[in-house]
Structure formats: C-alpha cells, structure tokens
Design a protein around this motif. Structure first.
Motif, PDB file in Angstrom:
ATOM      1  N   HIS A  80       0.840  -1.202   0.000  1.00 41.14           N
ATOM      2  CA  HIS A  80       0.000   0.000   0.000  1.00 41.14           C
ATOM      3  C   HIS A  80       0.874   1.250   0.000  1.00 41.14           C
ATOM      4  CE1 HIS A  80       1.262  -0.675   4.022  1.00 41.14           C
ATOM      5  NE2 HIS A  80       0.251  -1.469   4.359  1.00 41.14           N
ATOM      6  N   LYS A  81       0.453   2.270  -0.747  1.00 47.42           N
ATOM      7  CA  LYS A  81       1.231   3.505  -0.854  1.00 47.42           C
ATOM      8  C   LYS A  81       0.316   4.646  -1.265  1.00 47.42           C
ATOM      9  CE  LYS A  81       5.086   5.949  -1.180  1.00 47.42           C
ATOM     10  NZ  LYS A  81       4.451   7.285  -1.238  1.00 47.42           N
ATOM     11  N   THR A  82       0.401   5.759  -0.544  1.00 48.92           N
ATOM     12  CA  THR A  82      -0.290   6.980  -0.946  1.00 48.92           C
ATOM     13  C   THR A  82       0.763   8.053  -1.215  1.00 48.92           C
ATOM     14  OG1 THR A  82      -0.521   7.698   1.352  1.00 48.92           O
ATOM     15  CG2 THR A  82      -2.359   6.464   0.403  1.00 48.92           C
ATOM     16  N   ARG A  83       0.385   9.040  -1.992  1.00 45.73           N
ATOM     17  CA  ARG A  83       1.339  10.089  -2.354  1.00 45.73           C
ATOM     18  C   ARG A  83       1.394  11.144  -1.244  1.00 45.73           C
ATOM     19  NH1 ARG A  83       0.219  12.226  -8.279  1.00 45.73           N
ATOM     20  NH2 ARG A  83      -1.878  12.440  -7.415  1.00 45.73           N
ATOM     21  N   GLU A  84       2.558  11.287  -0.685  1.00 45.28           N
ATOM     22  CA  GLU A  84       2.770  12.300   0.326  1.00 45.28           C
ATOM     23  C   GLU A  84       3.292  13.580  -0.327  1.00 45.28           C
ATOM     24  OE1 GLU A  84       5.284  10.497   3.249  1.00 45.28           O
ATOM     25  OE2 GLU A  84       3.631   9.377   4.147  1.00 45.28           O
ATOM     26  N   PRO A 139      -0.341  19.595   2.448  1.00 43.91           N
ATOM     27  CA  PRO A 139      -1.445  18.656   2.674  1.00 43.91           C
ATOM     28  C   PRO A 139      -2.810  19.314   2.856  1.00 43.91           C
ATOM     29  CG  PRO A 139       0.462  18.033   3.975  1.00 43.91           C
ATOM     30  CD  PRO A 139       0.772  19.372   3.393  1.00 43.91           C
ATOM     31  N   ILE A 140      -2.866  20.602   3.205  1.00 40.35           N
ATOM     32  CA  ILE A 140      -4.164  21.248   3.386  1.00 40.35           C
ATOM     33  C   ILE A 140      -4.752  21.735   2.062  1.00 40.35           C
ATOM     34  CG2 ILE A 140      -3.569  21.938   5.736  1.00 40.35           C
ATOM     35  CD1 ILE A 140      -3.165  24.785   4.699  1.00 40.35           C
ATOM     36  N   ARG A 141      -3.988  21.615   0.984  1.00 45.65           N
ATOM     37  CA  ARG A 141      -4.475  22.010  -0.342  1.00 45.65           C
ATOM     38  C   ARG A 141      -5.104  20.824  -1.058  1.00 45.65           C
ATOM     39  NH1 ARG A 141      -4.564  27.587  -0.947  1.00 45.65           N
ATOM     40  NH2 ARG A 141      -3.003  28.356   0.550  1.00 45.65           N
ATOM     41  N   ARG A 142      -6.051  21.094  -1.920  1.00 42.29           N
ATOM     42  CA  ARG A 142      -6.729  20.027  -2.647  1.00 42.29           C
ATOM     43  C   ARG A 142      -5.746  19.203  -3.476  1.00 42.29           C
ATOM     44  NH1 ARG A 142     -11.992  21.300  -6.191  1.00 42.29           N
ATOM     45  NH2 ARG A 142     -12.828  21.495  -4.075  1.00 42.29           N
ATOM     46  N   THR A 143      -4.758  19.870  -4.042  1.00 41.90           N
ATOM     47  CA  THR A 143      -3.785  19.157  -4.892  1.00 41.90           C
ATOM     48  C   THR A 143      -2.561  18.699  -4.109  1.00 41.90           C
ATOM     49  OG1 THR A 143      -2.763  21.267  -5.481  1.00 41.90           O
ATOM     50  CG2 THR A 143      -4.498  20.431  -6.932  1.00 41.90           C
ATOM     51  N   GLY A 144      -2.605  18.841  -2.791  1.00 43.37           N
ATOM     52  CA  GLY A 144      -1.441  18.501  -1.987  1.00 43.37           C
ATOM     53  C   GLY A 144      -1.336  17.020  -1.672  1.00 43.37           C
ATOM     54  N   GLY A 145      -0.246  16.685  -1.017  1.00 43.33           N
ATOM     55  CA  GLY A 145      -0.019  15.296  -0.645  1.00 43.33           C
ATOM     56  C   GLY A 145      -0.756  14.929   0.630  1.00 43.33           C
ATOM     57  N   ARG A 146      -0.815  13.645   0.891  1.00 43.41           N
ATOM     58  CA  ARG A 146      -1.519  13.154   2.072  1.00 43.41           C
ATOM     59  C   ARG A 146      -0.594  13.191   3.291  1.00 43.41           C
ATOM     60  NH1 ARG A 146      -6.076   9.972   2.860  1.00 43.41           N
ATOM     61  NH2 ARG A 146      -6.071   8.766   4.795  1.00 43.41           N
ATOM     62  N   THR A 147      -1.153  13.592   4.418  1.00 40.45           N
ATOM     63  CA  THR A 147      -0.375  13.622   5.650  1.00 40.45           C
ATOM     64  C   THR A 147      -0.305  12.228   6.273  1.00 40.45           C
ATOM     65  OG1 THR A 147      -1.176  15.862   6.058  1.00 40.45           O
ATOM     66  CG2 THR A 147      -0.146  14.719   7.902  1.00 40.45           C
ATOM     67  N   HIS A 148       0.874  11.801   6.620  1.00 41.55           N
ATOM     68  CA  HIS A 148       1.092  10.491   7.245  1.00 41.55           C
ATOM     69  C   HIS A 148       0.416   9.374   6.438  1.00 41.55           C
ATOM     70  CE1 HIS A 148       2.671  12.788  10.538  1.00 41.55           C
ATOM     71  NE2 HIS A 148       1.500  13.329  10.824  1.00 41.55           N
ATOM     72  N   GLY A 149       0.623   9.378   5.137  1.00 44.12           N
ATOM     73  CA  GLY A 149       0.009   8.384   4.271  1.00 44.12           C
ATOM     74  C   GLY A 149       0.613   7.004   4.450  1.00 44.12           C
TER      75      GLY A 149
END
Length: 213
Positions: free
Chosen positions: A49-53, A81-91
C-alpha cells in the motif's frame, strides 16, 4: 481416542486407529491459537500500500504568496497537505507485516486446533485414496457417502494429490492440504477434518515430538 477407518464408499473398514493424545487430546491453548492465526494472516499481507505524500505530489515548490500583509492565512507551496492538490499527511507506506513464532509455539497451536476438532467428534480417518483424473462429481459423491457434504471439509492428504486438489476447486466448502503443510488456520476454518490414513501418521510424527508447553 479410537476412531473408525472409513472406506471410499463411506462404510467402515472394520479397523480403528488411535489418535495420539499428545496431538488430538491436549487442553487447547486459546492464546497460542490467537498468536498463530494472527501470524499466518499477517504474513499473507503484501504490504504494498502507498499513498502520495508531499514529496511525491507533482507541482512547484514556490511559496504561493508572501507571508504577511495579504490578510490570508500563511501558506507554503501548492503541495501542502491542506491544499486540494497537496499530498496526504502520514500516508500509507510500503512495509513488511511478517511475524514469526518459535517452532514450539506453532506446534502447540496446531495441536490445540486439532484437539478442538477431535473433542467435537469432527475428525474422520479414511483409507488412502487417489483419483486418476480430476472429477468434481466423483469427489462430491464421495463426500455424500461420508455424510459430510454441505459442511466445510478439509481433506488432508498423505502427499501431493493434484487430481484431488483440482477436483475440489469447484466445491466452495472443500479444501485440500498436504499433511506436511497443514496450518492452524486450515484446521480452525474447517468443520470436518477428513484425514487420509497415511496423512494421520505424518501429522502424528510431526507434532507428537513437540515438548509440552
């Protein structure tokens, strides 16, 4: 504990076999069962599993606007991370879920599972049999003769039996395992254990040598 040895037609062969009490008659250890089931299930996880940080998101690292004087909250770049196009926090990140137990504990878990099934009278021993060609119908008829059709059945074979294994593929509640690779989850997941006579010897040889825990 003595059990009858059945024939392929479901009738008694006139012979009995004694189930080793150190394998099929111990006081089950529920905590060890839980540990081994958790280990087996964890080891099946791929861990891919991997999400984009923030560092993985495509975009400029330029500060969106100056720090002070705009009346807006301070902001960094668009990858925040607070932006719509931003990365995920602690993904989620790839990781290894593998767990291990010592050999003594794993043997105790299998003996506990087998003892549960033996205590409920759901261990059947059948003469060694094989199939010339895969046949779901033939295997289903055999289970009907043994009066275990419709139940979750685990067939434990003495060795590699490809024809039996392939015959069980279309039977939703039937699984086939070699005695040498029998696991705690296999035993607990089945309602009835159908053990070949030769497979019973293998199970006894593997597990009866374990020291009491």
């Amino acid at each position: 504990m003595e059990v009858e040895i059945l024939q392929e037609d479901g009738m008694s062969s006139g012979r009995t076999v004694a189930l080793d009490p150190t394998v099929f008659g111990i006081e089950p250890n529920d905590h060890v069962l839980w540990l081994d089931v958790k280990r087996i299930q964890a080891n099946k996880r791929q861990g891919t599993h991997k999400t984009r940080e923030r560092s993985d998101v495509r975009g400029s690292r330029r500060k969106l606007y100056r720090q002070k004087g705009t009346g807006n909250a301070r902001a960094g770049d668009a990858k925040s991370p607070i932006r719509r196009t931003g990365g995920r926090t602690h993904g989620a990140r790839p990781r290894d879920y593998t767990q291990n137990l010592n050999k003594k504990t794993k043997r105790l878990a299998r003996r506990s599972a087998l003892s549960y099934r033996a205590a409920s009278g759901n261990v059947r021993v059948i003469e060694n049999f094989s199939m010339d060609v895969p046949s779901t119908r033939q295997l289903k008829d055999l289970l009907a003769l043994l009066e275990v059709d419709g139940q979750k059945v685990l067939i434990v074979t003495d060795g590699v039996e490809q024809e039996i294994y392939r015959s069980a593929q279309n039977l939703q509640k039937v699984n086939v395992r070699e005695a040498q690779s029998l696991s705690t989850v296999d035993v607990l997941d089945a309602e009835v254990l159908l053990i070949q006579e030769g497979a019973l010897d293998v199970i006894t040889d593997v597990l009866s040598t374990a020291q009491p825990a």
